[in-house]
Design an enzyme around this catalytic site. Sequence first.
Site, mmCIF file in Angstrom:
data_model
loop_
_atom_site.group_PDB
_atom_site.id
_atom_site.type_symbol
_atom_site.label_atom_id
_atom_site.label_comp_id
_atom_site.label_asym_id
_atom_site.label_seq_id
_atom_site.Cartn_x
_atom_site.Cartn_y
_atom_site.Cartn_z
ATOM 1 N N GLY A 11 0.900 -1.324 0.025
ATOM 2 C CA GLY A 11 0.134 -0.060 0.156
ATOM 3 C C GLY A 11 0.914 1.188 0.046
ATOM 4 O O GLY A 11 1.818 1.491 0.707
ATOM 5 N N ARG A 72 1.383 -4.934 -6.062
ATOM 6 C CA ARG A 72 1.326 -6.141 -5.084
ATOM 7 C C ARG A 72 1.344 -7.178 -6.331
ATOM 8 O O ARG A 72 1.043 -7.117 -7.174
ATOM 9 C CB ARG A 72 -0.123 -6.438 -4.624
ATOM 10 C CG ARG A 72 -0.541 -5.033 -3.635
ATOM 11 C CD ARG A 72 -1.510 -5.720 -2.696
ATOM 12 N NE ARG A 72 -2.230 -4.255 -1.879
ATOM 13 C CZ ARG A 72 -1.800 -4.048 -0.771
ATOM 14 N NH1 ARG A 72 -0.956 -4.200 -0.296
ATOM 15 N NH2 ARG A 72 -2.206 -3.022 -0.330
ATOM 16 N N ASP A 103 4.474 -4.877 6.472
ATOM 17 C CA ASP A 103 4.785 -6.297 6.720
ATOM 18 C C ASP A 103 4.866 -7.071 5.602
ATOM 19 O O ASP A 103 5.742 -8.229 5.572
ATOM 20 C CB ASP A 103 4.367 -6.588 7.964
ATOM 21 C CG ASP A 103 2.615 -6.767 7.606
ATOM 22 O OD1 ASP A 103 2.203 -6.287 6.575
ATOM 23 O OD2 ASP A 103 1.867 -6.998 8.594
ATOM 24 N N THR A 126 3.818 2.854 5.833
ATOM 25 C CA THR A 126 2.535 2.311 5.659
ATOM 26 C C THR A 126 1.847 3.291 6.802
ATOM 27 O O THR A 126 2.191 3.685 7.834
ATOM 28 C CB THR A 126 2.362 0.695 6.422
ATOM 29 O OG1 THR A 126 0.860 0.676 6.444
ATOM 30 C CG2 THR A 126 3.146 0.563 7.372
ATOM 31 N N ASP A 128 -0.864 2.621 8.342
ATOM 32 C CA ASP A 128 -1.245 1.830 9.510
ATOM 33 C C ASP A 128 -0.647 1.714 10.927
ATOM 34 O O ASP A 128 -1.226 1.564 11.825
ATOM 35 C CB ASP A 128 -1.644 0.322 9.122
ATOM 36 C CG ASP A 128 -2.440 0.233 7.952
ATOM 37 O OD1 ASP A 128 -2.974 1.065 7.462
ATOM 38 O OD2 ASP A 128 -2.406 -0.775 7.199
ATOM 39 N N ASP A 130 1.389 -0.361 11.884
ATOM 40 C CA ASP A 130 1.435 -1.505 12.451
ATOM 41 C C ASP A 130 2.639 -2.556 12.413
ATOM 42 O O ASP A 130 2.717 -3.630 12.405
ATOM 43 C CB ASP A 130 0.295 -2.431 11.858
ATOM 44 C CG ASP A 130 0.407 -2.560 10.453
ATOM 45 O OD1 ASP A 130 1.441 -2.028 9.698
ATOM 46 O OD2 ASP A 130 -0.383 -3.374 9.491
ATOM 47 N N ARG A 172 -6.301 -1.219 8.725
ATOM 48 C CA ARG A 172 -6.208 -2.410 8.740
ATOM 49 C C ARG A 172 -6.681 -3.177 10.021
ATOM 50 O O ARG A 172 -7.601 -2.663 10.678
ATOM 51 C CB ARG A 172 -4.877 -2.854 8.232
ATOM 52 C CG ARG A 172 -4.538 -2.869 6.739
ATOM 53 C CD ARG A 172 -4.546 -4.032 5.892
ATOM 54 N NE ARG A 172 -3.459 -3.836 4.919
ATOM 55 C CZ ARG A 172 -2.853 -4.645 4.335
ATOM 56 N NH1 ARG A 172 -2.748 -5.933 4.863
ATOM 57 N NH2 ARG A 172 -1.858 -4.713 3.605
#
Length: 323
Positions: A11, A72, A103, A126, A128, A130, A172
Amino acid sequence: VKKIAVLTSGGDAPGMNAALRAVVRTANYYNIECYGVREGYNGLIHDDFLKMDPRSVKNIINQGGTILKSARSMEFKTKEGRQKAYNNCIKHGVDAIVCIGGDGTFTGAKIFNEEFGIKVIGVPGTIDNDIFGTDNTIGYDTALNTAMEAIDKIRDTATSHNRVFFIEVMGRDAGFIALNSGLATGALDILIPERKDSIDELFANFRNAERTGKSSSIVVVAEGEKLANIYELAEKTQQEFPDYDIRVAILGHIQRGGSPSCADRVLASRLGYGAVIGLMEGQTNVMAGMRSNDLVYTPIEEAIKKHNEINKEILLISEILAI
Ligand code: ATP
């Protein structure tokens, strides 16, 4: 290291360009040749390398998205795909790869390193947040501010019509954007996957808001919230409170775009620089991150497997301040 390649994958996130710029310029500064690879791992497989010099990355520090494009790549998940990618690295004499992404991107990098021994270093890009091994990921601060501004605007209309809004933000499986944008906008409630939420507590908060004379309410919901999806939450609330004028807003991809914030540009510059320095110092299979304002390297495996904890104090503060 003499020749490195840099790619953006997974992303996209605001600040990826600033990270790319930092990698290219730091490499050039230290006389390391640098190639940009287009469309993530697809570019490695399809030989889409372009030689980059300091001028190749002019005027991009302020641009959202990624000029290298992201992708991707299903093919990179196969051994044959990675073999092609490795052959192209050999062809160009590339001895290390800087992988800017999340990740999934790091998982690909780790496998590639273990299979072929090529040096890899990750840069966390990212929205997120995360990724373990860095306090913030590149793009998170910008996304947070975009979410906050959008929620502020929705609040204006909510207040004018005595409406209740359920607003879904990205992240996410992580609730960082929801928690912090919710606190920053004075949300009545914040629903995140890291905490076990209950519909009764949500209803109790609505009743309390009624008692204290709130005329409008915002509930921020993380996209990964496990209790129920946002439409179900709105529906259940409507059944419990038939008088409410309830609306749902999903902020969506606006959170991924836009010019990166100052914090993201600085972070991206420091981590892009850190990636090249790390490679020069012999680091491999690690991710460059920033913790307590220090540049640190974390094994990629740890960065993927471990998770940053949600700050419980921020959660508590958001509850206290929502009365
Ligand atoms: P974000 O979290 O922002 O979406 P991401 O880096 O996690 O970013 P993914 O789509 O999960 O995004 O991964 C990016 C790419 O990394 C994949 O398209 C694929 O090419 C590669 N990748 C992911 N997992 C693997 C794997 N197990 N083996 C090889 N390559 C992988």
